[in-house]
Design an enzyme around this catalytic site. Structure first.
Site, PDB file in Angstrom:
ATOM      1  N   GLY A  80      27.442  37.771  34.866  1.00 47.65           N
ATOM      2  CA  GLY A  80      28.210  38.571  35.813  1.00 47.65           C
ATOM      3  C   GLY A  80      29.669  38.593  35.432  1.00 47.65           C
ATOM      4  O   GLY A  80      30.130  37.763  34.636  1.00 47.65           O
TER       5      GLY A  80
ATOM      6  N   GLN B 177      38.645  39.226  36.520  1.00 48.20           N
ATOM      7  CA  GLN B 177      38.531  38.331  35.358  1.00 48.20           C
ATOM      8  C   GLN B 177      39.067  38.966  34.076  1.00 48.20           C
ATOM      9  O   GLN B 177      39.356  38.259  33.109  1.00 48.20           O
ATOM     10  CB  GLN B 177      37.079  37.873  35.154  1.00 48.20           C
TER      11      GLN B 177
ATOM     12  N   CYS C 264      31.442  29.498  35.059  1.00 50.50           N
ATOM     13  CA  CYS C 264      32.298  30.670  35.225  1.00 50.50           C
ATOM     14  C   CYS C 264      33.002  30.936  33.903  1.00 50.50           C
ATOM     15  O   CYS C 264      33.520  30.008  33.281  1.00 50.50           O
ATOM     16  CB  CYS C 264      33.326  30.423  36.334  1.00 50.50           C
TER      17      CYS C 264
ATOM     18  N   GLU D 293      30.452  36.307  42.439  1.00 46.93           N
ATOM     19  CA  GLU D 293      31.316  37.440  42.055  1.00 46.93           C
ATOM     20  C   GLU D 293      32.143  37.939  43.236  1.00 46.93           C
ATOM     21  O   GLU D 293      33.319  38.276  43.077  1.00 46.93           O
ATOM     22  CB  GLU D 293      30.476  38.585  41.481  1.00 46.93           C
TER      23      GLU D 293
ATOM     24  N   HIS E 274      35.129  35.950  43.657  1.00 44.44           N
ATOM     25  CA  HIS E 274      36.221  36.331  42.745  1.00 44.44           C
ATOM     26  C   HIS E 274      37.090  37.438  43.355  1.00 44.44           C
ATOM     27  O   HIS E 274      38.310  37.444  43.182  1.00 44.44           O
ATOM     28  CB  HIS E 274      35.663  36.833  41.410  1.00 44.44           C
TER      29      HIS E 274
HETATM   30  O1  GNR Z   1      27.739  33.700  33.381  1.00 47.19           O
HETATM   31  C1  GNR Z   1      27.774  33.192  34.515  1.00 47.19           C
HETATM   32  N1  GNR Z   1      26.758  32.363  34.900  1.00 47.19           N
HETATM   33  C2  GNR Z   1      26.600  31.915  36.200  1.00 47.19           C
HETATM   34  C3  GNR Z   1      25.693  30.899  36.424  1.00 47.19           C
HETATM   35  C4  GNR Z   1      25.468  30.417  37.706  1.00 47.19           C
HETATM   36  C5  GNR Z   1      26.159  30.967  38.756  1.00 47.19           C
HETATM   37  C6  GNR Z   1      27.077  31.980  38.550  1.00 47.19           C
HETATM   38  C7  GNR Z   1      27.293  32.451  37.285  1.00 47.19           C
HETATM   39  S1  GNR Z   1      28.433  33.756  37.025  1.00 47.19           S
HETATM   40  C8  GNR Z   1      28.940  33.438  35.387  1.00 47.19           C
HETATM   41  C9  GNR Z   1      29.828  34.567  34.895  1.00 47.19           C
HETATM   42  C10 GNR Z   1      31.101  34.602  35.720  1.00 47.19           C
HETATM   43  O2  GNR Z   1      32.000  33.809  35.608  1.00 47.19           O
HETATM   44  N2  GNR Z   1      31.181  35.528  36.637  1.00 47.19           N
HETATM   45  O3  GNR Z   1      32.253  35.600  37.437  1.00 47.19           O
HETATM   46 NI    NI Z   2      33.021  33.547  37.560  1.00 42.07          NI
END
Ligand code: GNR
Ligand code: NI
Length: 174
Positions: free
Chosen positions: A46, A51, A94, A137, A140
């Site tokens: 995600g 970001q 993240c 997300e 964020h």
């Molecule tokens: O890649 C991502 N893996 C993830 C794993 C468990 C819970 C949330 C995430 S989101 C993260 C990518 C990211 O930082 N999205 O904001």
């Molecule tokens: Ni994240």
């Protein structure tokens, strides 16, 4: 289409509250395409627009496994309209806090409203990883990071580490 740099903790922009999108137009779709390229390159499941430094309420997700075809989902102005009392725990990471993982408890199921890539209103019932990722997300978009949901001791530790790393990189650049 382009891969854009991902902001890393303690970048102050990550604490900004993102603004709603007024219209899902070609500029927004171009931004979403860059977000997808950036997410796939990382790789992550995600990405929120903030970001890559854009304070707009836009999220992309792709939960497909490496050996599966991509399944990109687009969320503009997403809002959680219901969450379950039942909680679930996932180990989260993240892209803005690289190589740090910790268990986070969140509602197990949610219902969210959002606009799709064409600007059409949609509703989704999510559970499992989809529910967790969408909540991560949407956090964020409100300037909230997953470390805000862990113990203060662990959070302070990881923030300190990333401040130190940022200072080191700064001095390397001279
Ligand atoms: O890649 C991502 N893996 C993830 C794993 C468990 C819970 C949330 C995430 S989101 C993260 C990518 C990211 O930082 N999205 O904001
Ligand atoms: Ni994240």
């Amino acid at each position: 289409m382009a891969i854009r740099p991902i902001l890393i903790l303690p970048d102050a922009k990550l604490r900004q509250v993102s603004e709603p999108v007024k219209a899902v137009d070609d500029d927004v779709r171009k931004l979403m395409d860059d977000m997808v390229d950036t997410m796939h390159d990382a790789p992550g499941i995600g990405l929120a627009a903030i970001q890559i430094g854009v304070p707009r309420r836009i999220v992309v997700l792709d939960l497909a496994k490496k050996d599966e075809p991509p399944e990109v989902r687009y969320f503009v102005n997403p809002e959680i309209v219901w969450s379950s009392e039942e909680k679930s725990v996932y180990e989260e990471g993240c892209l803005s806090i690289p190589e740090y993982y910790e268990e986070v408890e969140r509602p197990a199921r949610i219902r969210a409203r959002f606009l799709d890539r064409e600007g059409q209103p949609q509703e989704i019932d999510a559970e499992g990883l989809l529910a967790t990722a969408l909540q991560h997300e949407i956090d964020h978009l409100n300037g909230v990071l997953f470390i805000d949901h862990i113990s203060r001791l662990k959070r302070d530790r990881v923030i300190k580490k990333f401040i130190k790393q940022a200072k080191q990189k700064e001095s390397e650049r001279g």
